[in-house]
Design a protein around this motif. Sequence first.
Motif, PDB file in Angstrom:
ATOM      1  N   ALA A 112       0.818  -1.212   0.000  1.00 20.57           N
ATOM      2  CA  ALA A 112       0.000   0.000   0.000  1.00 20.57           C
ATOM      3  C   ALA A 112       0.853   1.265   0.000  1.00 20.57           C
ATOM      4  O   ALA A 112       0.513   2.246  -0.651  1.00 20.57           O
ATOM      5  N   VAL A 113       1.976   1.223   0.712  1.00 16.10           N
ATOM      6  CA  VAL A 113       2.824   2.412   0.805  1.00 16.10           C
ATOM      7  C   VAL A 113       3.615   2.636  -0.487  1.00 16.10           C
ATOM      8  O   VAL A 113       3.639   3.740  -1.017  1.00 16.10           O
ATOM      9  N   LEU A 114       4.243   1.602  -0.995  1.00 14.35           N
ATOM     10  CA  LEU A 114       5.106   1.754  -2.169  1.00 14.35           C
ATOM     11  C   LEU A 114       4.363   1.622  -3.492  1.00 14.35           C
ATOM     12  O   LEU A 114       4.840   2.103  -4.518  1.00 14.35           O
ATOM     13  N   ARG A 115       3.225   0.940  -3.488  1.00 16.18           N
ATOM     14  CA  ARG A 115       2.389   0.727  -4.673  1.00 16.18           C
ATOM     15  C   ARG A 115       3.181   0.218  -5.892  1.00 16.18           C
ATOM     16  O   ARG A 115       3.117   0.798  -6.973  1.00 16.18           O
ATOM     17  N   PRO A 116       3.918  -0.905  -5.709  1.00 13.90           N
ATOM     18  CA  PRO A 116       4.662  -1.431  -6.863  1.00 13.90           C
ATOM     19  C   PRO A 116       3.767  -2.161  -7.863  1.00 13.90           C
ATOM     20  O   PRO A 116       4.161  -2.348  -9.012  1.00 13.90           O
ATOM     21  N   ILE A 117       2.581  -2.578  -7.413  1.00 17.03           N
ATOM     22  CA  ILE A 117       1.653  -3.306  -8.275  1.00 17.03           C
ATOM     23  C   ILE A 117       0.243  -2.787  -8.038  1.00 17.03           C
ATOM     24  O   ILE A 117      -0.007  -2.075  -7.070  1.00 17.03           O
ATOM     25  N   GLY A 118      -0.665  -3.167  -8.902  1.00 16.61           N
ATOM     26  CA  GLY A 118      -2.048  -2.727  -8.787  1.00 16.61           C
ATOM     27  C   GLY A 118      -2.789  -3.415  -7.653  1.00 16.61           C
ATOM     28  O   GLY A 118      -2.300  -4.381  -7.049  1.00 16.61           O
ATOM     29  N   LEU A 119      -3.999  -2.940  -7.389  1.00 14.53           N
ATOM     30  CA  LEU A 119      -4.792  -3.437  -6.262  1.00 14.53           C
ATOM     31  C   LEU A 119      -5.169  -4.909  -6.427  1.00 14.53           C
ATOM     32  O   LEU A 119      -5.034  -5.699  -5.490  1.00 14.53           O
ATOM     33  N   VAL A 120      -5.624  -5.301  -7.610  1.00 13.99           N
ATOM     34  CA  VAL A 120      -6.041  -6.688  -7.834  1.00 13.99           C
ATOM     35  C   VAL A 120      -4.848  -7.631  -7.686  1.00 13.99           C
ATOM     36  O   VAL A 120      -4.947  -8.686  -7.034  1.00 13.99           O
ATOM     37  N   THR A 121      -3.727  -7.250  -8.240  1.00 15.43           N
ATOM     38  CA  THR A 121      -2.521  -8.078  -8.131  1.00 15.43           C
ATOM     39  C   THR A 121      -2.046  -8.145  -6.691  1.00 15.43           C
ATOM     40  O   THR A 121      -1.617  -9.203  -6.219  1.00 15.43           O
ATOM     41  N   ALA A 122      -2.131  -7.036  -5.978  1.00 16.08           N
ATOM     42  CA  ALA A 122      -1.700  -7.013  -4.575  1.00 16.08           C
ATOM     43  C   ALA A 122      -2.565  -7.932  -3.719  1.00 16.08           C
ATOM     44  O   ALA A 122      -2.046  -8.724  -2.928  1.00 16.08           O
TER      45      ALA A 122
END
Length: 151
Positions: A112-122
Motif C-alpha cells: 500500500a505504501v510503495l504501490r509497486p503493483i495494482g490493487l487486484v494483483t496485490a
Amino acid sequence: MGQIVVALAAIALALFFRSEAAAYPATAARLPDLLSVVIILLAAAAIAQVVWSRLRPKTALAEAGPGSDTPTDWRSLVIGASFLALIILYAFSITRIGYLIATPLFLAIPLAVLRPIGLVTAVSTIVAVTAVIFGIFVWFLNLSIPLYPAF
C-alpha cells in the motif's frame, strides 16, 4: 554504507529465525534452516559487492575531480530500515495477533505504501502467499502456529 547495515541486519534476523527453529522437530526445522542459509549467503554477497565496488579503482571519479562522490541515498536507506523493522515487528506480532491476521496485514503495508503493483494483483498476491505459507507450515509440516489473536 546503508546496504551493509541492511545486509548485516538480515544476517542477524536469519540467525534469530534459525535459533527459533532449533526448537522445531527435525523435519520442520529443515525449511527455516535452509531459508536462513540462503538469506545469510545473499546478504554476504551483498556486503562483498559493496566492499568490492569501494575497493576497485574509481577512475571515472578520479578524472571528475574532488567532490564528485555520489551522495547517500537516504530514501533507500529509510525504505530498507523500514522493511527490516516491519519484518521484526511481524515476527513478534504473530504470537499476539495470529498468523491469519499478521501475514496479510504485514504484506499489505509495503504494497500500500510503495504501490509497486495494482490493487487486484496485490490482493491476489497477499491471498496466495498467506495460503502457501499456511499450507507449508500448518498442513504439510504440522506445526502449531497461532492462527488467531491470543487475548
